[in-house]
Design an enzyme around this catalytic site. Structure first.
Site, short mmCIF file in Angstrom:
data_model
loop_
_atom_site.label_atom_id
_atom_site.label_comp_id
_atom_site.label_asym_id
_atom_site.label_seq_id
_atom_site.Cartn_x
_atom_site.Cartn_y
_atom_site.Cartn_z
N LYS A 192 0.87 -1.18 0.00
CA LYS A 192 0.00 0.00 0.00
C LYS A 192 0.90 1.22 0.00
O LYS A 192 1.74 1.39 0.90
CB LYS A 192 -0.89 -0.03 1.25
CG LYS A 192 -1.74 1.18 1.48
CD LYS A 192 -2.77 1.44 0.41
CE LYS A 192 -3.68 0.27 0.12
NZ LYS A 192 -4.73 0.51 -0.84
N HIS A 319 -9.59 -7.50 -3.94
CA HIS A 319 -8.95 -6.68 -2.91
C HIS A 319 -9.78 -6.76 -1.64
O HIS A 319 -10.80 -7.44 -1.58
CB HIS A 319 -8.80 -5.23 -3.39
CG HIS A 319 -9.92 -4.38 -2.95
ND1 HIS A 319 -9.78 -3.36 -2.05
CD2 HIS A 319 -11.23 -4.44 -3.25
CE1 HIS A 319 -10.95 -2.82 -1.83
NE2 HIS A 319 -11.85 -3.45 -2.54
O1 GKR Z 1 -7.35 -0.13 4.37
O2 GKR Z 1 -6.09 1.57 3.93
C1 GKR Z 1 -6.77 0.62 3.58
C2 GKR Z 1 -6.90 0.31 2.11
O3 GKR Z 1 -6.40 1.35 1.35
C3 GKR Z 1 -8.32 0.02 1.73
O4 GKR Z 1 -9.15 1.05 2.21
C4 GKR Z 1 -8.52 -0.13 0.24
O5 GKR Z 1 -9.88 -0.21 -0.02
O6 GKR Z 1 -7.14 -2.10 0.41
C5 GKR Z 1 -7.95 -1.37 -0.38
C6 GKR Z 1 -7.33 -1.15 -1.74
O7 GKR Z 1 -6.87 -2.10 -2.31
O8 GKR Z 1 -7.37 -0.02 -2.26
MG MG Z 2 -6.51 -1.07 -4.17
#
Ligand code: GKR
Ligand code: MG
Length: 421
Positions: A192, A319
């Site tokens: 991420k 996801h």
């Molecule tokens: O939990 O910070 C997070 C993620 O960014 C999530 O909100 C996203 O929806 O994991 C997800 C993604 O693949 O973008």
């Molecule tokens: Mg994503």
């Protein structure tokens, strides 16, 4: 077989200070646990977002489902639609929290109840849920390690300590990957991003490539990079990525980036519904669709999505958001039923220390969740844990996820800007 009761229980689960494009995760994530009780005494389970908008609809809908057949999911949808206009969200929406999106409410509620209905159907028939989806094409489902830049829990006493500590640079990201892979055996890695300087984040991917040369890699800055930045990162990471996830905003932006780089682009942000999928296919914006049964309309709708992707030559992966084991098992039964869903799915599960299931956490072995022969989803609710986590919800200040506001507690000047870099 008639439904005799439906219970919706909001819970708060501990979440670490995970950083993303919007800000930082709050110390608790919210989930709703659904129990659909059949006249035969069996109970079907579901799990979805616990944010106020969706929780409002789930709670309102629950009594109206009593008396329906557990096999009548169309009847369930009709009842949800009849109720939806009376639900006003009155909350600020956050793009990274699909549970707070008004446009997704009925679909999210349907998806959650559909899983619980199908769990009850399968338990009644004494078969694993995957058999209602046409049977398993694989007996285990691969997941990827999901790495986050993060703060140590000591940043704020509200966060519970977690085994991973701080990760604010490439070396700490590699350490995090090693720890997660040692414990769970993951065979692919997602980072991420969208948090720090994009070139530093690209360096973290190169460091992961050096440390784990055989692992496919993904980077996901949640649409936080401009076209110029996305192109620079693409240059740096050419040949190093399995797919490039949501680098830049809009379907048009993704189409332009794909045209310029030829790199496979994946998304759970610019394609979140059927209308956007149609436009994406017209523009060739996204080559790999990241599904999520929680807001794509449930298990069977995701099977239809897989068929559509296959027809139009798109790849399909999955996801996730912060979730517990009921969601993990729903994802697993679904992914096991779809030949076309052949990438490792991503999961936040290793970040969650709480669980509502008898026996605790669902095992992830060699990066996979295995199906069992147990009926339904194959998991049972621990009522004591459910009560405990519901009590945590009651005293928790959060009612709708807001990573921006959480970041503003530490950096008052913080604003959600897209793209930031
Ligand atoms: O939990 O910070 C997070 C993620 O960014 C999530 O909100 C996203 O929806 O994991 C997800 C993604 O693949 O973008
Ligand atoms: Mg994503």
């Amino acid at each position: 077989m008639k439904i005799s009761a439906v219970r919706v229980t909001p819970i708060a689960i501990k979440d670490p200070a995970l950083l993303n494009a919007a800000g930082v995760h709050e110390p608790f994530g919210l989930r709703s646990i659904i129990e659909v009780v059949g006249a035969n005494g069996m109970v079907g389970l579901g799990e979805t977002y616990g944010d106020a908008p969706v929780l409002g609809l789930l709670t309102r809908a629950a009594p109206s489902l009593v008396g329906l057949s557990a096999f009548d999911v169309n009847g369930m949808l009709a009842r949800l639609k009849a109720l939806a206009p009376q639900v006003s969200t009155g909350h600020v929406e956050m793009e990274l929290a699909p549970g707070s999106l008004a446009s997704n409410l009925v679909t999210s509620a349907f998806s959650a109840f559909e899983v619980a209905f199908m769990d009850l159907q399968a338990r009644t028939l004494g078969i694993p849920l995957v058999e209602l989806l046409g049977g398993a094409v694989r007996d285990k489902v691969s997941y990827s390690a999901y790495l986050f830049y993060k703060w140590d829990a000591s940043v704020d006493p509200e966060y519970a300590p977690d085994p991973y500590g701080e990760a604010v640079n490439a070396a700490q990201i590699v350490q995090q990957a090693r720890k997660m892979i040692d414990q769970y055996g993951f065979e692919s890695i997602k980072l991420k991003a969208g948090v720090f300087d994009p070139m530093e984040e690209a360096d973290a991917i190169l460091a992961l490539k050096a440390a784990f040369p055989n692992q496919p890699l993904r980077i996901d800055p949640n649409s936080n990079w401009s076209m110029a930045t996305s192109l620079k990162v693409a240059d740096k990471l050419r040949g190093s990525l399995e797919y490039y996830e949501d680098p830049t905003p809009t379907l048009e932006g993704m189409a332009e980036l794909h045209k310029a780089t030829g790199m496979p682009l994946a998304s759970n942000m610019v394609v979140t519904n059927w209308a956007e999928l149609k436009r994406s296919i017209e523009l060739n914006s996204v080559q790999i669709l990241l599904s999520d049964h929680h807001f794509w309309g449930g298990l069977r709708a995701t099977q239809a999505l897989a068929q559509t992707c296959q027809t139009f030559g798109l790849g399909l992966s999955m996801h996730s958001n912060s979730h517990l084991g009921i969601s993990l098992m729903a994802m697993t039964h679904l992914a096991a039923s779809v030949q076309h869903l052949s990438y490792a799915c991503d999961t936040h599960y290793p970040w969650q220390s709480d669980e509502v299931l008898v026996g605790g956490k669902v095992p992830i072995v060699d990066g996979c969740v295995h199906l069992t022969n147990k009926p339904g989803l194959g998991v049972e609710l621990d009522q004591d844990k459910l009560t405990e986590l519901h009590e945590a919800f009651k005293v928790c200040r959060i009612r709708t996820r807001n990573d921006v506001a959480q970041m503003q507690r530490y950096r008052p000047e913080w604003k959600q800007v897209k793209p930031r870099f």
